[in-house]
Design a protein around this motif. Structure first.
Motif, mmCIF file in Angstrom:
data_model
loop_
_atom_site.group_PDB
_atom_site.id
_atom_site.type_symbol
_atom_site.label_atom_id
_atom_site.label_comp_id
_atom_site.label_asym_id
_atom_site.label_seq_id
_atom_site.Cartn_x
_atom_site.Cartn_y
_atom_site.Cartn_z
ATOM 1 N N ASP A 148 -0.100 59.607 1.168
ATOM 2 C CA ASP A 148 1.159 59.391 1.882
ATOM 3 C C ASP A 148 2.304 60.154 1.217
ATOM 4 N N LEU A 163 4.698 62.930 2.876
ATOM 5 C CA LEU A 163 6.151 62.765 2.875
ATOM 6 C C LEU A 163 6.821 63.947 2.186
ATOM 7 N N ASP A 169 6.724 66.821 4.605
ATOM 8 C CA ASP A 169 7.604 66.536 5.748
ATOM 9 C C ASP A 169 9.069 66.742 5.369
ATOM 10 N N VAL A 182 13.179 62.516 9.283
ATOM 11 C CA VAL A 182 11.955 62.282 8.507
ATOM 12 C C VAL A 182 12.105 61.010 7.671
ATOM 13 N N LYS A 232 11.841 57.976 9.902
ATOM 14 C CA LYS A 232 10.464 57.794 10.375
ATOM 15 C C LYS A 232 9.611 57.122 9.301
ATOM 16 N N TRP A 233 9.675 57.665 8.089
ATOM 17 C CA TRP A 233 8.845 57.133 7.009
ATOM 18 C C TRP A 233 9.306 55.748 6.568
ATOM 19 N N ALA A 262 8.115 53.118 8.955
ATOM 20 C CA ALA A 262 6.664 52.956 9.066
ATOM 21 C C ALA A 262 6.039 52.180 7.905
ATOM 22 N N HIS A 263 6.855 51.843 6.901
ATOM 23 C CA HIS A 263 6.299 51.207 5.705
ATOM 24 C C HIS A 263 7.166 50.047 5.241
ATOM 25 N N PHE A 321 7.502 51.572 0.373
ATOM 26 C CA PHE A 321 8.324 52.753 0.581
ATOM 27 C C PHE A 321 8.992 53.191 -0.724
ATOM 28 N N LEU A 357 6.366 54.923 -2.630
ATOM 29 C CA LEU A 357 6.091 56.158 -1.907
ATOM 30 C C LEU A 357 7.144 57.221 -2.211
ATOM 31 N N CYS A 358 8.412 56.831 -2.176
ATOM 32 C CA CYS A 358 9.489 57.793 -2.453
ATOM 33 C C CYS A 358 9.445 58.288 -3.892
#
Length: 110
Positions: free
Chosen positions: A29, A33, A36, A50, A53-54, A57-58, A63, A66-67
């Motif tokens: 993921d 990201l 993207d 973007v 969106k991300w 979605a989480h 998130f 993820l970031c």
């Protein structure tokens, strides 16, 4: 080779489980990201789309992980190589980045 387990259970301050992270999925993921975001460089509206969106979605905790992962990957796999190329062609961007970082730390830290 690392000794990182394939997944982890996240626990709260009370020791109770509050989440689960599959590191392979997180890495996949984060890579998506990263790309993207990278392809939107210079188009702030596209970058915002973007991000929305991300984020939508989480779950917020995932998130955040993820970031952080995407930022690390972006630094290692996009910014680093880009700066290496600019160095080779005689354009020093690193000095400006260091100056901007110092100014931000001076002006924004409390």
């Amino acid at each position: 080779m690392t000794n990182m387990p394939p997944e982890a259970i996240i626990v709260g301050d009370d020791g109770l489980p509050i989440g689960h992270v599959n590191f392979d999925q997180l890495t996949a993921d984060a890579t998506l990201l990263m790309y993207d975001m990278a392809v939107t460089a210079g188009d702030d509206d596209a970058t915002d789309k973007v991000a929305m969106k991300w984020a939508g979605a989480h779950e917020p905790d995932y998130f955040g992980y993820l970031c952080a992962s995407a930022l690390s990957l972006m630094t290692r796999h996009i910014l680093g190589p880009t700066l290496d190329v600019t160095d080779r062609v005689g354009v020093d961007l690193r000095t400006g980045l260091k100056q901007a970082s110092a100014a931000a730390h001076r002006d924004l830290q409390k």
